[in-house]
Design an enzyme around this catalytic site. Structure first.
Site, short mmCIF file in Angstrom:
data_model
loop_
_atom_site.label_atom_id
_atom_site.label_comp_id
_atom_site.label_asym_id
_atom_site.label_seq_id
_atom_site.Cartn_x
_atom_site.Cartn_y
_atom_site.Cartn_z
CG ASN A 160 27.75 -82.61 -58.07
OD1 ASN A 160 28.46 -81.80 -58.58
ND2 ASN A 160 26.55 -82.45 -58.13
N GLY A 180 24.28 -84.16 -50.14
CA GLY A 180 25.38 -83.43 -50.05
C GLY A 180 26.05 -83.30 -48.66
CG HIS A 228 44.31 -90.55 -36.51
ND1 HIS A 228 45.63 -90.61 -37.45
CD2 HIS A 228 43.49 -89.85 -37.47
CE1 HIS A 228 45.51 -90.26 -38.24
NE2 HIS A 228 44.16 -89.73 -38.58
CB ALA A 287 21.92 -83.06 -47.31
#
Length: 185
Positions: free
Chosen positions: A84, A141, A114, A159
């Site tokens: 999506n 999501g 990092h 999510a």
């Protein structure tokens, strides 16, 4: 050894000042920009543009706009792949998605990390570890998948999860950090 070779091996490399890597990212950022400007209903044009960006695709897939990535050639998507809106893949190393993977909006897959040492970060140094997503995976999501993670087959990631460790097959996992809460039988 080149910075690109170090990157693909998961070693510390210089991403910010290496001209070859900078050029490769600029080319793909332009391709992503072009993809994101294609009319949404122009499905064939969108599909062909994504094929020019990604390292490997199967036949049936859809990536909604907008989409961005770093290199493209390190990304492999399986059959029946759907992502999506607002998919971000920082593919300094391999990112492989199996078949029947569904990704909700605003998800990120980040192979790059990092150093904790600030002086090393100031030099532009980083590392990249591969990400692998199995078959029949649904990612909710606003999920972030971090460097080096493997998600097994038949998995649901809830999510808002931050996936910083491997998730075994046949499980539902959620949270920050993401953890298995249920086995799928």
């Amino acid at each position: 050894m080149t910075e690109k070779e170090k990157m693909l091996l998961g070693e510390i490399y210089n991403a910010n000042y290496d001209e070859e890597l900078i050029k490769e990212r600029q080319i793909v950022k332009d391709l992503c920009y072009e993809y994101n400007k294609i009319k949404p209903s122009s499905m064939n044009e969108r599909k062909e543009k994504i094929k020019s960006i990604l390292g490997k695709t199967k036949d049936n897939f859809l990536i909604e706009q907008p989409f961005v990535c770093d290199y493209g050639y390190n990304i492999e998507i399986g059959e029946n792949f759907y992502a999506n809106h607002n998919l971000v893949i920082l593919d300094a190393n391999k990112v492989k998605f199996g078949d029947n993977v569904f990704i909700a909006p605003n998800c990120g897959f980040y192979t790059a990390g990092h150093p904790i040492n600030a002086d090393m970060r100031k030099e532009g140094l980083e590392y990249a570890k591969p990400i692998e997503i199995g078959n029949d995976v649904w990612i909710g999501g606003n999920v972030a998948v971090l460097p080096g993670v493997k998600i097994g087959n038949n998995v649901v990631i809830g999510a808002g999860s931050i996936v910083n460790k491997d998730i075994p097959s046949n499980s539902v996992a959620v949270g920050n950090p993401c953890r298995v809460i249920k086995e799928i039988k």
